[in-house]
Design an enzyme around this catalytic site. Structure first.
Site, PDB file in Angstrom:
ATOM      1  N   GLY A  14     -12.190   1.200  -1.884  1.00 33.03           N
ATOM      2  CA  GLY A  14     -12.527   2.623  -2.004  1.00 33.03           C
ATOM      3  C   GLY A  14     -11.890   3.218  -3.255  1.00 33.03           C
ATOM      4  N   VAL A  26      -2.421   0.788 -17.905  1.00 29.39           N
ATOM      5  CA  VAL A  26      -2.505  -0.672 -18.071  1.00 29.39           C
ATOM      6  C   VAL A  26      -2.945  -0.991 -19.500  1.00 29.39           C
ATOM      7  CG1 VAL A  26      -3.854  -2.717 -17.397  1.00 29.39           C
ATOM      8  CG2 VAL A  26      -2.932  -1.193 -15.630  1.00 29.39           C
ATOM      9  N   ASP A 106      -5.429  -2.858   0.689  1.00 28.06           N
ATOM     10  CA  ASP A 106      -4.939  -4.140   1.201  1.00 28.06           C
ATOM     11  C   ASP A 106      -6.011  -5.225   1.255  1.00 28.06           C
ATOM     12  OD1 ASP A 106      -6.180  -2.989   3.299  1.00 28.06           O
ATOM     13  OD2 ASP A 106      -4.461  -3.039   4.658  1.00 28.06           O
ATOM     14  N   GLY A 107      -7.281  -4.846   1.416  1.00 27.26           N
ATOM     15  CA  GLY A 107      -8.352  -5.851   1.349  1.00 27.26           C
ATOM     16  C   GLY A 107      -8.382  -6.507  -0.027  1.00 27.26           C
ATOM     17  N   ASP A 131      -5.360   6.604   1.489  1.00 23.20           N
ATOM     18  CA  ASP A 131      -4.806   6.541   2.847  1.00 23.20           C
ATOM     19  C   ASP A 131      -3.287   6.377   2.915  1.00 23.20           C
ATOM     20  OD1 ASP A 131      -7.334   6.817   3.882  1.00 23.20           O
ATOM     21  OD2 ASP A 131      -7.687   4.661   3.993  1.00 23.20           O
ATOM     22  N   ARG A 158      -8.955  28.114   7.912  1.00 21.22           N
ATOM     23  CA  ARG A 158      -8.054  28.992   8.673  1.00 21.22           C
ATOM     24  C   ARG A 158      -8.490  30.456   8.534  1.00 21.22           C
ATOM     25  NH1 ARG A 158      -4.195  28.219  12.527  1.00 21.22           N
ATOM     26  NH2 ARG A 158      -2.930  26.771  11.312  1.00 21.22           N
ATOM     27  N   ALA A 190      -1.007  23.312  11.129  1.00 19.78           N
ATOM     28  CA  ALA A 190      -1.953  23.008  12.218  1.00 19.78           C
ATOM     29  C   ALA A 190      -1.267  23.144  13.586  1.00 19.78           C
ATOM     30  CB  ALA A 190      -2.500  21.588  12.044  1.00 19.78           C
ATOM     31  N   HIS A 256     -16.246  12.850   2.209  1.00 24.82           N
ATOM     32  CA  HIS A 256     -15.942  12.241   0.912  1.00 24.82           C
ATOM     33  C   HIS A 256     -15.379  13.179  -0.133  1.00 24.82           C
ATOM     34  CE1 HIS A 256     -17.990   8.799   2.592  1.00 24.82           C
ATOM     35  NE2 HIS A 256     -17.393   8.103   1.651  1.00 24.82           N
TER      36      HIS A 256
HETATM   37  P1  ATP Z   1      -9.524   0.653   0.794  1.00 19.98           P
HETATM   38  O1  ATP Z   1      -8.161   0.717   1.412  1.00 19.98           O
HETATM   39  O2  ATP Z   1      -9.819   1.808  -0.067  1.00 19.98           O
HETATM   40  O3  ATP Z   1     -10.620   0.328   1.772  1.00 19.98           O
HETATM   41  P2  ATP Z   1      -9.453  -2.130   0.126  1.00 19.98           P
HETATM   42  O4  ATP Z   1      -8.989  -2.851  -1.072  1.00 19.98           O
HETATM   43  O5  ATP Z   1      -8.696  -2.385   1.403  1.00 19.98           O
HETATM   44  O6  ATP Z   1      -9.492  -0.585  -0.238  1.00 19.98           O
HETATM   45  P3  ATP Z   1     -11.754  -3.639   1.101  1.00 19.98           P
HETATM   46  O7  ATP Z   1     -13.176  -3.247   1.145  1.00 19.98           O
HETATM   47  O8  ATP Z   1     -11.083  -4.013   2.359  1.00 19.98           O
HETATM   48  O9  ATP Z   1     -11.004  -2.410   0.356  1.00 19.98           O
HETATM   49  O10 ATP Z   1     -11.590  -4.860   0.080  1.00 19.98           O
HETATM   50  C1  ATP Z   1     -12.093  -4.785  -1.247  1.00 19.98           C
HETATM   51  C2  ATP Z   1     -12.621  -6.124  -1.666  1.00 19.98           C
HETATM   52  O11 ATP Z   1     -11.571  -7.098  -1.629  1.00 19.98           O
HETATM   53  C3  ATP Z   1     -13.709  -6.713  -0.776  1.00 19.98           C
HETATM   54  O12 ATP Z   1     -14.985  -6.190  -1.051  1.00 19.98           O
HETATM   55  C4  ATP Z   1     -13.625  -8.190  -1.118  1.00 19.98           C
HETATM   56  O13 ATP Z   1     -14.265  -8.450  -2.352  1.00 19.98           O
HETATM   57  C5  ATP Z   1     -12.113  -8.380  -1.310  1.00 19.98           C
HETATM   58  N1  ATP Z   1     -11.534  -8.857  -0.037  1.00 19.98           N
HETATM   59  C6  ATP Z   1     -11.192  -8.138   1.051  1.00 19.98           C
HETATM   60  N2  ATP Z   1     -10.740  -8.924   2.043  1.00 19.98           N
HETATM   61  C7  ATP Z   1     -10.820 -10.202   1.572  1.00 19.98           C
HETATM   62  C8  ATP Z   1     -10.520 -11.488   2.111  1.00 19.98           C
HETATM   63  N3  ATP Z   1     -10.054 -11.638   3.364  1.00 19.98           N
HETATM   64  N4  ATP Z   1     -10.729 -12.560   1.323  1.00 19.98           N
HETATM   65  C9  ATP Z   1     -11.201 -12.439   0.073  1.00 19.98           C
HETATM   66  N5  ATP Z   1     -11.508 -11.259  -0.487  1.00 19.98           N
HETATM   67  C10 ATP Z   1     -11.327 -10.150   0.241  1.00 19.98           C
END
Ligand code: ATP
Length: 326
Positions: A14, A26, A106-107, A131, A158, A190, A256
């Site tokens: 996101g 960077v 974290d993803g 978040d 409010r 709140a 959003h």
């Molecule tokens: P937000 O917190 O804003 O959702 P995020 O980084 O956690 O951000 P995700 O959609 O969970 O968002 O992950 C972003 C991208 O990271 C995914 O689209 C994918 O390409 C990669 N990714 C996430 N999880 C994995 C995984 N288990 N293995 C490999 N790649 C991953």
């Protein structure tokens, strides 16, 4: 010069306000250090499609104040597979990229960690999500701006709530974490805050209403984190309405708009610090780590810890919110 000569940078997951300020930091730090920079478009998708573009000092002029991300962001299913990551590695190698800065949640760090277990191109992460739910850092880029956006919106709600003696349920982002709800709830005064970390809050809310406290007030604002067990603001409002028919209840879902807007000064400064720190970490041969800010200082946190460990909200603040809404 060391082995990091060309640095790739991408934004993933996101978007959040302040990502551009981090990209700028960077790019400018890398150039200051005599390195080249490649922008990787659309998150990990850009690695798979070899969608790279060179970035120079003036490529990042006039972006520190802009929301969104000039590199675009995306969710990329292919990167989850070993074949997808192999393709990404081949393309990075082909472009001569020796290290990558990943700005995301974290993803994104889970993907980066897997990649660093498999391949020799080091990845360093910068926490970018509104978040604020990443372990190992007090702060994620975009959180402060999102919080201010929510507070401004709730202040407006409010005004109209008071004019009509209404009870408003305001749904804010935070599918798995109540940081935005808790902080914006305190900042906007709140009457109640419902977050996923605390179970049974809907019951407590009903007990509070039954206790008569809310009747004394000209308006009631209940902040609900979208991921709450009760199913979000509409479901909770519906359930409260059934039990307390005399209340004039309305729901507002902020959605959003919380992701957009010009980043706050705090977000710009922290994004600048984190962007600089990420490049320095790569040059220092770090890999598979996130740069964070803890107690005001830059820290390095292994991806393994950042993604596995849970960051809890400050429980004292939950108590504080209750005390201050008597
Ligand atoms: P937000 O917190 O804003 O959702 P995020 O980084 O956690 O951000 P995700 O959609 O969970 O968002 O992950 C972003 C991208 O990271 C995914 O689209 C994918 O390409 C990669 N990714 C996430 N999880 C994995 C995984 N288990 N293995 C490999 N790649 C991953």
């Amino acid at each position: 010069m060391g082995k990091i000569r060309k640095i790739g940078v991408l934004t993933s997951g996101g978007d959040s306000p302040g990502m551009n300020a981090a990209i700028r930091a960077v790019v400018r730090t890398a150039i200051y250090e005599g390195r080249e920079v490649m922008g990787i478009m659309c998150g990990y998708q850009g690695m798979i499609d070899a969608d790279f573009k060179p970035l120079y000092a003036n490529s990042v002029s006039d972006i520190i104040q802009r929301g969104g991300t000039i590199l675009k962001t995306a969710r990329c299913e292919e990167f989850r597979s070993p074949e997808g990551r192999a393709k990404a590695y081949g393309n990075l190698k082909g472009a001569g990229i020796d290290g990558v800065v990943v700005i995301g949640g974290d993803g994104s760090f889970t993907g980066a960690r897997l990649f660093n277990e498999e391949y020799d191109i080091p990845f360093v992460g910068i926490p970018g999500t509104i978040d604020n739910d990443i372990f190992g850092t007090d702060y994620t880029i975009g959180y402060d701006t999102a919080l201010n956006t929510v507070v401004e919106a709730v202040d407006k709600i409010r005004d109209t709530a008071s004019a009509h003696n209404r009870m408003f349920f305001v749904e804010v982002m935070g599918a798995e974490a109540g940081f935005i709800a808790l902080y914006s709830g305190i900042a906007s005064g709140a009457e109640a805050i419902i977050i996923p970390e605390i179970k049974g809050e809907e019951r407590n809310l009903k007990a509070m209403i039954a206790g008569g406290n809310t009747r004394k007030k000209s308006s009631n604002i209940i902040i609900v984190a979208e991921g709450d067990e009760g199913g979000g603001a509409f479901a909770i409002a519906e359930s409260v309405k059934e039990d307390f028919k005399e209340y004039d209840i309305r729901v507002s879902v902020l959605g959003h708009l919380q992701r957009g807007g010009s980043p706050s000064a705090i977000d710009r400064v922290n994004a600048s610090r984190l962007g600089h720190a990420a490049v320095e970490a790569l040059i220092d041969d770090q890999k598979s780590v996130m740069v964070g800010i803890s107690n005001g200082e830059i820290t390095l946190v292994p991806f393994r810890r950042a993604v596995k460990l849970h960051k809890d909200v400050n429980r004292n603040l939950i108590e504080l919110a209750k005390i201050l809404s008597v």
